[in-house]
Design a protein around this motif. Structure first.
Motif, PDB file in Angstrom:
ATOM      1  N   ASP A 108      -8.734  -3.247   2.643  1.00 58.73           N
ATOM      2  CA  ASP A 108      -8.775  -4.576   2.880  1.00 58.73           C
ATOM      3  C   ASP A 108      -7.367  -5.028   3.280  1.00 58.73           C
ATOM      4  O   ASP A 108      -6.289  -4.403   2.973  1.00 58.73           O
ATOM      5  CB  ASP A 108      -9.223  -5.501   1.731  1.00 58.73           C
ATOM      6  CG  ASP A 108     -10.619  -5.294   1.190  1.00 58.73           C
ATOM      7  OD1 ASP A 108     -11.497  -4.850   2.151  1.00 58.73           O
ATOM      8  OD2 ASP A 108     -11.020  -5.488   0.074  1.00 58.73           O
ATOM      9  N   TYR A 109      -7.382  -6.136   4.169  1.00 56.54           N
ATOM     10  CA  TYR A 109      -6.029  -6.792   4.541  1.00 56.54           C
ATOM     11  C   TYR A 109      -5.419  -7.407   3.429  1.00 56.54           C
ATOM     12  O   TYR A 109      -6.165  -7.814   2.430  1.00 56.54           O
ATOM     13  CB  TYR A 109      -6.027  -7.811   5.436  1.00 56.54           C
ATOM     14  CG  TYR A 109      -6.347  -7.366   7.080  1.00 56.54           C
ATOM     15  CD1 TYR A 109      -5.392  -6.661   7.678  1.00 56.54           C
ATOM     16  CD2 TYR A 109      -7.708  -7.411   7.562  1.00 56.54           C
ATOM     17  CE1 TYR A 109      -5.445  -6.216   8.988  1.00 56.54           C
ATOM     18  CE2 TYR A 109      -7.770  -6.832   8.769  1.00 56.54           C
ATOM     19  CZ  TYR A 109      -6.670  -6.411   9.416  1.00 56.54           C
ATOM     20  OH  TYR A 109      -6.945  -6.099  10.735  1.00 56.54           O
ATOM     21  N   TYR A 110      -4.007  -7.332   3.222  1.00 56.78           N
ATOM     22  CA  TYR A 110      -3.378  -8.078   2.265  1.00 56.78           C
ATOM     23  C   TYR A 110      -2.385  -8.916   3.203  1.00 56.78           C
ATOM     24  O   TYR A 110      -1.864  -8.782   4.123  1.00 56.78           O
ATOM     25  CB  TYR A 110      -2.569  -7.102   1.401  1.00 56.78           C
ATOM     26  CG  TYR A 110      -3.609  -6.160   0.530  1.00 56.78           C
ATOM     27  CD1 TYR A 110      -4.048  -6.731  -0.656  1.00 56.78           C
ATOM     28  CD2 TYR A 110      -3.921  -4.997   1.371  1.00 56.78           C
ATOM     29  CE1 TYR A 110      -4.931  -5.948  -1.497  1.00 56.78           C
ATOM     30  CE2 TYR A 110      -4.718  -4.127   0.371  1.00 56.78           C
ATOM     31  CZ  TYR A 110      -5.334  -4.655  -0.804  1.00 56.78           C
ATOM     32  OH  TYR A 110      -6.367  -3.912  -1.468  1.00 56.78           O
ATOM     33  N   GLU A 111      -2.024 -10.325   2.348  1.00 59.06           N
ATOM     34  CA  GLU A 111      -1.405 -11.044   2.913  1.00 59.06           C
ATOM     35  C   GLU A 111      -0.177 -11.760   1.778  1.00 59.06           C
ATOM     36  O   GLU A 111      -0.719 -11.943   0.529  1.00 59.06           O
ATOM     37  CB  GLU A 111      -2.021 -12.363   3.508  1.00 59.06           C
ATOM     38  CG  GLU A 111      -1.377 -13.287   4.268  1.00 59.06           C
ATOM     39  CD  GLU A 111      -2.096 -14.208   4.954  1.00 59.06           C
ATOM     40  OE1 GLU A 111      -1.675 -15.327   5.382  1.00 59.06           O
ATOM     41  OE2 GLU A 111      -3.077 -14.009   5.067  1.00 59.06           O
ATOM     42  N   HIS A 112       0.876 -12.107   1.824  1.00 57.24           N
ATOM     43  CA  HIS A 112       1.925 -12.604   0.934  1.00 57.24           C
ATOM     44  C   HIS A 112       2.838 -13.487   1.718  1.00 57.24           C
ATOM     45  O   HIS A 112       3.061 -13.207   2.833  1.00 57.24           O
ATOM     46  CB  HIS A 112       2.530 -11.568   0.133  1.00 57.24           C
ATOM     47  CG  HIS A 112       3.046 -10.412   0.723  1.00 57.24           C
ATOM     48  ND1 HIS A 112       4.187 -10.286   1.701  1.00 57.24           N
ATOM     49  CD2 HIS A 112       2.628  -9.043   0.736  1.00 57.24           C
ATOM     50  CE1 HIS A 112       4.482  -9.256   2.157  1.00 57.24           C
ATOM     51  NE2 HIS A 112       3.644  -8.387   1.788  1.00 57.24           N
ATOM     52  N   ALA A 139      -2.938  -6.844  12.130  1.00 58.86           N
ATOM     53  CA  ALA A 139      -4.060  -7.808  12.556  1.00 58.86           C
ATOM     54  C   ALA A 139      -3.748  -8.413  13.869  1.00 58.86           C
ATOM     55  O   ALA A 139      -3.812  -7.685  14.839  1.00 58.86           O
ATOM     56  CB  ALA A 139      -4.363  -8.997  11.387  1.00 58.86           C
ATOM     57  N   ARG A 171      -1.052 -10.613   7.921  1.00 63.40           N
ATOM     58  CA  ARG A 171      -2.086  -9.741   7.297  1.00 63.40           C
ATOM     59  C   ARG A 171      -1.754  -8.505   7.615  1.00 63.40           C
ATOM     60  O   ARG A 171      -1.276  -7.880   8.842  1.00 63.40           O
ATOM     61  CB  ARG A 171      -3.376 -10.271   7.745  1.00 63.40           C
ATOM     62  CG  ARG A 171      -4.000 -11.483   7.081  1.00 63.40           C
ATOM     63  CD  ARG A 171      -5.413 -11.730   7.373  1.00 63.40           C
ATOM     64  NE  ARG A 171      -5.724 -11.642   8.797  1.00 63.40           N
ATOM     65  CZ  ARG A 171      -6.860 -11.143   9.413  1.00 63.40           C
ATOM     66  NH1 ARG A 171      -7.820 -10.636   8.555  1.00 63.40           N
ATOM     67  NH2 ARG A 171      -6.872 -11.180  10.541  1.00 63.40           N
ATOM     68  N   HIS A 172      -1.724  -7.404   6.749  1.00 65.62           N
ATOM     69  CA  HIS A 172      -1.446  -5.963   6.975  1.00 65.62           C
ATOM     70  C   HIS A 172      -2.433  -4.963   6.043  1.00 65.62           C
ATOM     71  O   HIS A 172      -2.775  -5.577   4.931  1.00 65.62           O
ATOM     72  CB  HIS A 172       0.075  -5.853   6.789  1.00 65.62           C
ATOM     73  CG  HIS A 172       0.555  -6.136   5.455  1.00 65.62           C
ATOM     74  ND1 HIS A 172       0.563  -7.561   4.857  1.00 65.62           N
ATOM     75  CD2 HIS A 172       0.768  -5.514   4.319  1.00 65.62           C
ATOM     76  CE1 HIS A 172       1.179  -7.629   3.555  1.00 65.62           C
ATOM     77  NE2 HIS A 172       1.115  -6.371   3.191  1.00 65.62           N
ATOM     78  N   ARG A 173      -2.272  -3.905   6.411  1.00 62.04           N
ATOM     79  CA  ARG A 173      -2.764  -2.877   5.913  1.00 62.04           C
ATOM     80  C   ARG A 173      -2.572  -1.339   6.476  1.00 62.04           C
ATOM     81  O   ARG A 173      -2.093  -1.604   7.554  1.00 62.04           O
ATOM     82  CB  ARG A 173      -4.496  -2.706   5.838  1.00 62.04           C
ATOM     83  CG  ARG A 173      -5.090  -2.687   7.286  1.00 62.04           C
ATOM     84  CD  ARG A 173      -6.622  -2.960   6.966  1.00 62.04           C
ATOM     85  NE  ARG A 173      -7.275  -3.131   8.391  1.00 62.04           N
ATOM     86  CZ  ARG A 173      -8.410  -3.277   8.847  1.00 62.04           C
ATOM     87  NH1 ARG A 173      -9.500  -3.169   7.681  1.00 62.04           N
ATOM     88  NH2 ARG A 173      -9.036  -3.034   9.984  1.00 62.04           N
TER      89      ARG A 173
END
Length: 210
Positions: free
Chosen positions: A136-140, A158, A178-180
């Motif tokens: 899944d993508y993560y975002e912070h 993304a 967003r990144h993975r």
């Protein structure tokens, strides 16, 4: 049979992380039952983590950090000064972490180790990853910087594209992206990942990498 030094240091790191989670839980006035409800993790598993008998995965650590009002890098690096500290030097201005110190957590097909102890303006982390499929993508909110020590990594940003990076390459992206990632090839990738943190000289921004 003689103990393996690497196993001993891993055990110390796992125990230190467990003590930290237990202390934060108690500071928040939470029981194990309450924390289990907030994180969707079982009470027996949480008990094993706090006693240093189980190492949480990165997704589990992310849930714990959120439930305890902190961030994943801060939770990994927030060592206890004095006896039992996860660093040789842990002061307001200096953090010296030896190779057998720090805190570690498991991730899918790999592990992550915090390279500082305490609340800092940046949180460098060492990742060893063998993830072959995008998760899944993560975002912070905080910016992130990746330096590839060895191996090859495909990073999906993304709307900002997919980037293949190898040993010696670097990648920076701003907070909110967003990144993975996943490895390319058969060998694990070893990475230095630095995330924006918090201290008296910075804003209250930190990040979790998942």
């Amino acid at each position: 049979m003689a103990a393996i030094p690497g196993d001993e240091s891993d055990a110390r790191m796992t125990a230190e992380l467990g003590r930290r989670i237990s202390a934060l839980r108690k500071d928040k006035g939470l029981t194990l039952v309450a924390l289990a409800a907030r994180t969707d993790l079982s009470q027996p598993f949480l008990s094993q983590i706090e006693r240093g008998r189980a190492r949480p995965s990165m997704p589990s650590l992310h849930r714990l950090a959120s439930a305890l009002g902190t961030t994943t890098p801060a939770l990994l690096s927030g060592g206890v000064r004095g006896n039992g500290s996860a660093a040789e030097v842990d002061s307001a201005t200096v953090s010296l972490v030896r190779v057998d110190q720090g805190s570690m957590a498991a991730q899918s097909n790999g592990q992550v180790k915090s390279l500082v102890v305490g609340e800092r303006s940046m949180y460098p982390l060492e990742f060893v990853t063998s993830v072959t499929e995008f998760e899944d993508y993560y975002e912070h909110p905080g910016a992130e910087f990746i330096y590839v020590i060895s191996g090859h990594l495909e990073v999906d940003l993304a709307d900002d594209g997919i980037h293949l990076i190898g040993a010696g390459d670097t990648l920076y992206f701003a907070g909110g992206v967003r990144h993975r990632w996943r490895i390319v090839g058969v060998w694990p990738a070893r990475l230095l990942v630095t995330q924006l943190g918090t201290d008296d000289a910075s804003q209250n921004i930190a990040s979790e990498h998942m």
